[in-house]
Design a protein around this motif. Structure first.
Motif, PDB file in Angstrom:
ATOM      1  N   ARG A 166       1.026  -1.401  -0.428  1.00  0.00           N
ATOM      2  CA  ARG A 166      -0.151   0.352  -0.214  1.00  0.00           C
ATOM      3  C   ARG A 166       0.853   1.365   0.122  1.00  0.00           C
ATOM      4  NH1 ARG A 166      -2.834  -3.831   2.696  1.00  0.00           N
ATOM      5  NH2 ARG A 166      -5.496  -3.861   2.267  1.00  0.00           N
ATOM      6  N   ALA A 185      -2.250   8.885  -9.310  1.00  0.00           N
ATOM      7  CA  ALA A 185      -2.763   7.917  -9.577  1.00  0.00           C
ATOM      8  C   ALA A 185      -3.483   7.026  -8.691  1.00  0.00           C
ATOM      9  CB  ALA A 185      -1.447   7.154  -9.921  1.00  0.00           C
ATOM     10  N   LYS A 190      -6.893   8.329  -8.297  1.00  0.00           N
ATOM     11  CA  LYS A 190      -7.835   7.554  -9.123  1.00  0.00           C
ATOM     12  C   LYS A 190      -7.739   6.053  -9.042  1.00  0.00           C
ATOM     13  CE  LYS A 190      -7.375   6.847 -14.076  1.00  0.00           C
ATOM     14  NZ  LYS A 190      -6.594   6.905 -15.846  1.00  0.00           N
ATOM     15  N   VAL A 191      -6.900   5.062  -8.231  1.00  0.00           N
ATOM     16  CA  VAL A 191      -7.040   4.176  -8.514  1.00  0.00           C
ATOM     17  C   VAL A 191      -7.230   3.233  -6.906  1.00  0.00           C
ATOM     18  CG1 VAL A 191      -5.949   2.980 -10.925  1.00  0.00           C
ATOM     19  CG2 VAL A 191      -3.989   3.613  -8.409  1.00  0.00           C
ATOM     20  N   GLY A 192      -6.692   4.313  -6.047  1.00  0.00           N
ATOM     21  CA  GLY A 192      -6.390   3.839  -4.761  1.00  0.00           C
ATOM     22  C   GLY A 192      -5.001   3.283  -4.468  1.00  0.00           C
ATOM     23  N   ASP A 217      -1.769  -1.233  -8.114  1.00  0.00           N
ATOM     24  CA  ASP A 217      -2.709  -0.520  -9.062  1.00  0.00           C
ATOM     25  C   ASP A 217      -2.261   0.030  -9.608  1.00  0.00           C
ATOM     26  OD1 ASP A 217      -4.154  -3.216  -8.833  1.00  0.00           O
ATOM     27  OD2 ASP A 217      -5.957  -1.334  -6.926  1.00  0.00           O
ATOM     28  N   VAL A 218      -1.413   1.583  -8.778  1.00  0.00           N
ATOM     29  CA  VAL A 218      -0.808   2.579  -9.154  1.00  0.00           C
ATOM     30  C   VAL A 218       0.537   2.729  -9.838  1.00  0.00           C
ATOM     31  CG1 VAL A 218       0.535   4.443  -7.778  1.00  0.00           C
ATOM     32  CG2 VAL A 218      -1.164   3.410  -6.885  1.00  0.00           C
ATOM     33  N   LYS A 241       0.071  -0.505 -12.710  1.00  0.00           N
ATOM     34  CA  LYS A 241      -0.172  -0.747 -13.611  1.00  0.00           C
ATOM     35  C   LYS A 241      -0.609   0.849 -14.200  1.00  0.00           C
ATOM     36  CE  LYS A 241      -1.917  -5.071 -12.591  1.00  0.00           C
ATOM     37  NZ  LYS A 241      -3.166  -5.449 -12.353  1.00  0.00           N
ATOM     38  N   ALA A 242      -1.965   1.391 -13.032  1.00  0.00           N
ATOM     39  CA  ALA A 242      -2.324   2.901 -13.540  1.00  0.00           C
ATOM     40  C   ALA A 242      -1.138   4.001 -14.472  1.00  0.00           C
ATOM     41  CB  ALA A 242      -2.868   4.063 -12.654  1.00  0.00           C
ATOM     42  N   ASN A 272       0.399   3.170 -17.918  1.00  0.00           N
ATOM     43  CA  ASN A 272      -0.471   2.680 -18.994  1.00  0.00           C
ATOM     44  C   ASN A 272      -0.598   4.420 -19.216  1.00  0.00           C
ATOM     45  OD1 ASN A 272      -1.353   0.424 -18.926  1.00  0.00           O
ATOM     46  ND2 ASN A 272      -2.856   0.750 -17.510  1.00  0.00           N
ATOM     47  N   ASN A 273      -0.371   5.771 -19.069  1.00  0.00           N
ATOM     48  CA  ASN A 273       0.005   7.161 -19.211  1.00  0.00           C
ATOM     49  C   ASN A 273       1.001   7.552 -19.791  1.00  0.00           C
ATOM     50  OD1 ASN A 273      -2.797   7.780 -17.759  1.00  0.00           O
ATOM     51  ND2 ASN A 273      -1.009   7.934 -15.673  1.00  0.00           N
TER      52      ASN A 273
END
Length: 59
Positions: free
Chosen positions: A15, A41, A44-46, A51-52, A54-55, A58-59
């Motif tokens: 986390r 990020a 946006k995704v938590g 997850d961060v 990945k986000a 993808n940018n």
């Protein structure tokens, strides 16, 4: 409840807490982004690091 800095384990590695300066600095460096990009990020995704990541990729 604040982080217990004497106990760093899997949860701390999974986390992202952008309210802790050292975490903001370390995670930003790990992902190669600015603290502002990391905060965006997370918003946006938590808070889950996977997850961060990945986000941000993808940018």
């Amino acid at each position: 409840m604040s982080d217990d800095k004497s106990k760093s384990g899997n949860q701390d590695r999974l986390r992202i807490n952008v309210n802790e300066d050292y975490e903001l600095r370390d995670w930003s460096a790990k992902f190669g982004v600015t603290p502002e990009q990391l905060k965006a990020a997370v918003a946006k995704v938590g808070v889950m690091a996977a997850d961060v990541e990945k986000a941000l990729k993808n940018n």
